[in-house]
Design a protein around this motif. Structure first.
Motif, PDB file in Angstrom:
ATOM      1  N   ASN A 164      -2.381  -2.082 -11.789  1.00  2.00           N
ATOM      2  CA  ASN A 164      -2.857  -1.332 -10.631  1.00  2.00           C
ATOM      3  C   ASN A 164      -4.199  -1.948 -10.231  1.00  2.00           C
ATOM      4  OD1 ASN A 164      -3.292   0.502  -8.636  1.00  2.00           O
ATOM      5  ND2 ASN A 164      -3.637   2.229  -9.977  1.00  2.00           N
ATOM      6  N   GLN A 165      -4.270  -2.553  -9.045  1.00  3.46           N
ATOM      7  CA  GLN A 165      -5.475  -3.253  -8.600  1.00  3.46           C
ATOM      8  C   GLN A 165      -5.829  -2.804  -7.195  1.00  3.46           C
ATOM      9  OE1 GLN A 165      -5.790  -7.400  -9.680  1.00  3.46           O
ATOM     10  NE2 GLN A 165      -6.508  -7.911  -7.654  1.00  3.46           N
ATOM     11  N   LYS A 166      -7.127  -2.460  -6.978  1.00  2.00           N
ATOM     12  CA  LYS A 166      -7.609  -2.000  -5.669  1.00  2.00           C
ATOM     13  C   LYS A 166      -8.855  -2.796  -5.278  1.00  2.00           C
ATOM     14  CE  LYS A 166      -5.940   2.665  -6.366  1.00  2.00           C
ATOM     15  NZ  LYS A 166      -6.293   4.063  -6.495  1.00  2.00           N
ATOM     16  N   TYR A 167      -8.952  -3.134  -3.999  1.00  2.00           N
ATOM     17  CA  TYR A 167     -10.076  -3.881  -3.447  1.00  2.00           C
ATOM     18  C   TYR A 167     -10.955  -2.917  -2.653  1.00  2.00           C
ATOM     19  CZ  TYR A 167      -7.129  -7.868  -4.548  1.00  2.00           C
ATOM     20  OH  TYR A 167      -6.350  -8.779  -5.205  1.00  2.00           O
ATOM     21  N   HIS A 168     -12.270  -2.887  -2.979  1.00  2.00           N
ATOM     22  CA  HIS A 168     -13.207  -1.973  -2.318  1.00  2.00           C
ATOM     23  C   HIS A 168     -14.389  -2.756  -1.751  1.00  2.00           C
ATOM     24  CE1 HIS A 168     -11.233   1.551  -4.039  1.00  2.00           C
ATOM     25  NE2 HIS A 168     -11.198   0.898  -5.185  1.00  2.00           N
ATOM     26  N   ASP A 169     -15.007  -2.207  -0.715  1.00  2.00           N
ATOM     27  CA  ASP A 169     -16.266  -2.692  -0.137  1.00  2.00           C
ATOM     28  C   ASP A 169     -16.176  -4.081   0.486  1.00  2.00           C
ATOM     29  OD1 ASP A 169     -17.437  -0.309  -1.029  1.00  2.00           O
ATOM     30  OD2 ASP A 169     -17.871  -1.194  -2.990  1.00  2.00           O
ATOM     31  N   ARG A 187      -8.652  -8.566   2.841  1.00  3.26           N
ATOM     32  CA  ARG A 187      -8.578  -7.799   1.598  1.00  3.26           C
ATOM     33  C   ARG A 187      -9.132  -6.383   1.721  1.00  3.26           C
ATOM     34  NH1 ARG A 187     -11.485 -12.623  -1.433  1.00  3.26           N
ATOM     35  NH2 ARG A 187     -12.496 -12.494   0.582  1.00  3.26           N
ATOM     36  N   ASN A 188      -9.718  -6.017   2.867  1.00  4.03           N
ATOM     37  CA  ASN A 188     -10.280  -4.692   3.067  1.00  4.03           C
ATOM     38  C   ASN A 188      -9.190  -3.625   2.916  1.00  4.03           C
ATOM     39  OD1 ASN A 188     -11.925  -2.545   3.769  1.00  4.03           O
ATOM     40  ND2 ASN A 188     -11.616  -2.860   5.962  1.00  4.03           N
ATOM     41  N   GLY A 189      -9.359  -2.723   1.961  1.00  3.84           N
ATOM     42  CA  GLY A 189      -8.390  -1.656   1.729  1.00  3.84           C
ATOM     43  C   GLY A 189      -7.131  -2.109   1.021  1.00  3.84           C
ATOM     44  N   GLY A 190      -7.101  -3.347   0.563  1.00  8.91           N
ATOM     45  CA  GLY A 190      -5.900  -3.869  -0.084  1.00  8.91           C
ATOM     46  C   GLY A 190      -5.694  -3.291  -1.482  1.00  8.91           C
ATOM     47  N   ARG A 191      -4.466  -3.314  -1.930  1.00  7.21           N
ATOM     48  CA  ARG A 191      -4.154  -2.865  -3.280  1.00  7.21           C
ATOM     49  C   ARG A 191      -2.861  -3.503  -3.746  1.00  7.21           C
ATOM     50  NH1 ARG A 191      -2.365   3.382  -3.212  1.00  7.21           N
ATOM     51  NH2 ARG A 191      -1.750   2.853  -5.303  1.00  7.21           N
ATOM     52  N   PHE A 192      -2.710  -3.539  -5.057  1.00  7.76           N
ATOM     53  CA  PHE A 192      -1.491  -4.043  -5.676  1.00  7.76           C
ATOM     54  C   PHE A 192      -1.143  -3.103  -6.813  1.00  7.76           C
ATOM     55  CE2 PHE A 192       0.460  -6.335  -9.197  1.00  7.76           C
ATOM     56  CZ  PHE A 192       1.591  -6.813  -8.577  1.00  7.76           C
ATOM     57  N   LYS A 193       0.083  -2.664  -6.845  1.00  3.50           N
ATOM     58  CA  LYS A 193       0.563  -1.820  -7.926  1.00  3.50           C
ATOM     59  C   LYS A 193       1.954  -2.316  -8.273  1.00  3.50           C
ATOM     60  CE  LYS A 193      -0.098   2.697  -7.908  1.00  3.50           C
ATOM     61  NZ  LYS A 193       0.094   4.124  -7.573  1.00  3.50           N
ATOM     62  N   GLY A 194       2.186  -2.603  -9.556  1.00  6.45           N
ATOM     63  CA  GLY A 194       3.490  -3.127  -9.888  1.00  6.45           C
ATOM     64  C   GLY A 194       3.782  -3.172 -11.373  1.00  6.45           C
TER      65      GLY A 194
END
Length: 58
Positions: free
Chosen positions: A30-35, A42-49
């Motif tokens: 679970n990976q989230k990109y902030h700030d 990549r603003n607001g991007g995320r990966f879940k798998g």
């Protein structure tokens, strides 16, 4: 990029040697990109798998 950015990543995994030459492995990520700036892709991007892998050594 002048602002501080933040990437939060949680990763849990484990593996099992079925035989001395055969490995199975599973992981949850679970990976989230902030700030990131609003113009950055990549603003607001995320990966879940979920990952399942098998390895044979010879």
């Amino acid at each position: 990029m002048t602002n501080d950015i933040n990437v939060k990543r949680t990763q849990v995994g484990g593996g099992w040697f079925i035989t001395p030459l055969l490995l199975t492995k599973v992981e949850w990520v679970n990976q989230k990109y902030h700030d990131f700036p609003t113009s950055d892709i990549r603003n607001g991007g995320r990966f879940k798998g979920f990952l399942a892998e098998g390895v044979i050594a010879f």
